[in-house]
Design an enzyme around this catalytic site. Structure first.
Site, PDB file in Angstrom:
ATOM      1  CG  ASP A 110      -1.391  15.307 -36.213  1.00 42.98           C
ATOM      2  OD1 ASP A 110      -0.332  15.252 -35.841  1.00 42.98           O
ATOM      3  OD2 ASP A 110      -1.798  15.832 -37.368  1.00 42.98           O
ATOM      4  CG  HIS A 436      -3.388  23.149 -36.128  1.00 46.48           C
ATOM      5  ND1 HIS A 436      -4.386  23.495 -36.508  1.00 46.48           N
ATOM      6  CD2 HIS A 436      -3.084  21.864 -36.269  1.00 46.48           C
ATOM      7  CE1 HIS A 436      -4.984  22.437 -36.943  1.00 46.48           C
ATOM      8  NE2 HIS A 436      -3.957  21.289 -37.030  1.00 46.48           N
ATOM      9  CG  HIS A 441      -8.380  23.682 -28.814  1.00 43.78           C
ATOM     10  ND1 HIS A 441      -9.103  23.143 -29.705  1.00 43.78           N
ATOM     11  CD2 HIS A 441      -8.799  24.979 -28.504  1.00 43.78           C
ATOM     12  CE1 HIS A 441     -10.358  23.891 -29.616  1.00 43.78           C
ATOM     13  NE2 HIS A 441      -9.896  25.030 -29.145  1.00 43.78           N
ATOM     14  CG  ASP A 475      -2.083  33.827 -31.912  1.00 44.99           C
ATOM     15  OD1 ASP A 475      -1.991  32.397 -32.048  1.00 44.99           O
ATOM     16  OD2 ASP A 475      -2.005  34.415 -30.939  1.00 44.99           O
TER      17      ASP A 475
END
Length: 560
Positions: A110, A436, A441, A475
């Site tokens: 993040d 993550h 992403h 995953d």
């Protein structure tokens, strides 16, 4: 009985047995290189790997790890930025307090920034580079290493006061708002602007974070002085290290989350005495000023740091202190027996685990509690300490034991595990596909992290959290415990790859692992049973063949 006929029967039986065994023995595949081809990115080695030395695949692993850190950069990016999907970001960080705190590194997947784990990351990478600088040289990554460390230390300089006047000292320890950060999932171009700058100072102190930041400045000053030949910058870092350590010694000693409660849910500290020892040791190493060594010994002896078994990580430095004490006493020619005893007691407890620590069935070092949140962390952190200490162990047997443990953990992380997964993004078809990480992403829907389902950008070199105690790995982007990435995850890994660059004469394990998950293995007992059954069936078939005339005659008589 006719001997020729008997020999013929024996030949038939032997041939049948050999045929059966051959059918049950899998064919050995020709050795192939299954590593993914490297991307066409400046600085990423392109040479194919074939168990050569220096090994191009280990060079790529170092380069990939450094690329990962570039993907975590905040601020105005340099003109040689290699991460095409990263942009200038968080340019207003620190503006409300009159400082430029825009640079530095985002902590994980993040956009928050934390001083405590960043400082530990810089300390460990500097330590590894001081020990194994040749690995970076062989991989042609020294300049990238310098850039990586300096991007972090430049931010730490901006985040701290350069004074030994206690009343004016401060250190910014967090940038961002955890709640708004967790509620945003998207690119670095639209980060929520609610990003407060939070600090410790003389009235709201943080002993632990100040001590760790002093260690980072001192360790990196050695790197800039000895490896990068930048005396001016090294002197600057050392000045900041001294002032930060004097700040850390301000009383009353205080856990920094008591002064800045916003960090409690992310990077809460458990103690500050280990950082007081740790920071003093690094200042002694950087200055040769024995007053710092005296401080380290005094804080160690008066605060019961002997005999601990805690895992070395961003929060807990006691294991690192044992090893660093032993190193420094040995290098200075002093009696190091006490510190070697502490270090070997600690490391022996790792290679022969107990009290909540063990090995998974697949061979991963596992400690209940520590490993539950990021299982590869204890494995890599302890492997790092084992290799740092091994050359000065009190016996060759201990040296080999520590090296063997470390190599076993490296192999596990690089694919020698029950699911043939190297836990490094972008190196093999079996690598994690869904870290993550919001930027990588490419999505922008915090309510659905699987939209889009496929990760849009490869986060080369990132170490994920890792598998569970049963060696199973999900995953899944939503499983942040197993797939989150973070600055501190890569710190020991990168150093271990520098060690391997120097010492390994063979490819990383995953190079020879075919894509796909392994098929269930047949146990030895089952194989033996199958062989026995097949042999019995063959014998019965042979007997029936030899007695076929009598059987036919018996059947004929029975029908009459």
């Amino acid at each position: 009985m006719n001997f020729r006929a008997r020999d013929h029967k024996r030949g038939i039986l032997l041939t049948s047995l050999i045929t059966t065994l051959l059918l049950l023995t899998p064919l050995t595949q020709a050795q192939n290189n299954y590593a993914l081809p490297p991307p066409n990115i400046p600085g990423i080695p392109q040479e194919p790997s074939n168990n050569s030395y220096p090994n191009p695949e280990y060079a790529r692993l170092i380069a990939y790890s450094l690329y990962f850190y570039e993907a975590e950069r905040s601020g105005k990016l340099p003109t040689d930025n290699r991460v095409s999907w990263r942009h200038d970001s968080a340019l207003n960080d620190g503006q409300e307090v009159g400082l430029d705190l825009s640079k530095g590194y985002y902590d994980a997947g993040d956009y928050a920034k934390f001083t405590f784990p960043l400082s530990w990351t810089i300390t460990v990478i500097s330590w590894g580079a001081l020990e194994w600088s040749k690995g970076y040289e062989l991989a042609n990554q020294t300049q990238y290493l310098r850039d990586m460390v300096k991007w972090g230390t430049d931010w730490l300089i901006n985040a701290s006061s350069n004074t030994n006047n206690t009343a004016d000292q401060y250190l910014y320890v967090m940038i961002g708002n955890i709640e708004s950060d967790l509620n945003y999932w998207g690119p670095d171009t639209d980060i929520p602007t609610l990003r407060p700058s939070l600090k410790v100072n003389s009235s709201a102190h943080g002993t632990d974070v100040s001590g760790e930041t002093a260690a980072a400045m001192a360790a990196s000053s050695l790197l800039f002085r000895n490896q990068f030949n930048d005396t001016g910058y090294a002197n600057t870092l050392l000045t900041y290290a001294k002032n930060l350590y004097s700040f850390a010694e301000t009383t009353p000693f205080t856990l920094y989350q008591n002064s800045v409660p916003q960090v409690k849910s992310a990077y809460s500290s458990s103690s500050y005495f280990d950082e007081l020892v740790w920071g003093a040791l690094w200042l002694y190493r950087a200055t040769n000023d024995t007053s710092y060594l005296d401080k380290a010994v005094n804080y160690f002896n008066t605060n019961s740091l002997s005999g601990l078994k805690k895992i070395f990580n961003w929060d807990e430095k006691s294991g690192g202190c044992y090893v660093l004490f032993a190193q420094l006493f040995q290098q200075s020619g002093q009696d190091s027996s006490k510190w070697k005893s502490e270090a070997e007691r600690y490391l022996d407890g790792i290679v022969n685990p107990s009290d909540g620590c063990t090995f998974t069935n697949g061979g991963l070092y596992w400690c209940d509690g520590d490993s539950d949140q990021a299982s590869l962390n204890p494995s890599l952190d302890t492997a790092f300490l084992c290799l740092i200490y091994a050359p000065i162990a009190t016996s060759s047997a201990k040296t080999q034991t520590y090296v063997n443990f470390a190599l076993s953990q490296i192999d596990y992380v690089l694919g020698k595990n029950p699911i043939n997964t190297p836990y490094v993004v972008g190196v093999h078809p079996n690598s994690p596909q869904n870290p993550h990480h919001a930027g990588a992403h490419g999505g922008n829907d915090v309510s659905n992290l699987n939209n889009p389902p496929q990760t849009q950008h490869v986060l080369y070199g990132a170490i994920v959290g890792g598998p569970n105690k049963k060696d199973k790995f999900s995953d899944s982007r939503t499983d942040f415990i197993q797939t989150e990435v973070a600055l501190d995850y890569n710190a020991p890994f990168q150093s271990l790859m520098a060690y391997q660059m120097i010492n390994s004469r063979s490819d990383p394990y995953y190079v020879n692992v075919p894509p796909g998950k392994p098929q269930p293995k047949i146990s030895v007992g089952a194989i033996v049973a199958i062989v026995i059954i097949c042999v019995i069936l063959i014998i019965i078939a042979i007997l029936l063949f030899l007695k076929r005339k009598k059987i036919a005659e018996w059947w004929k008589n029975r029908r009459q």
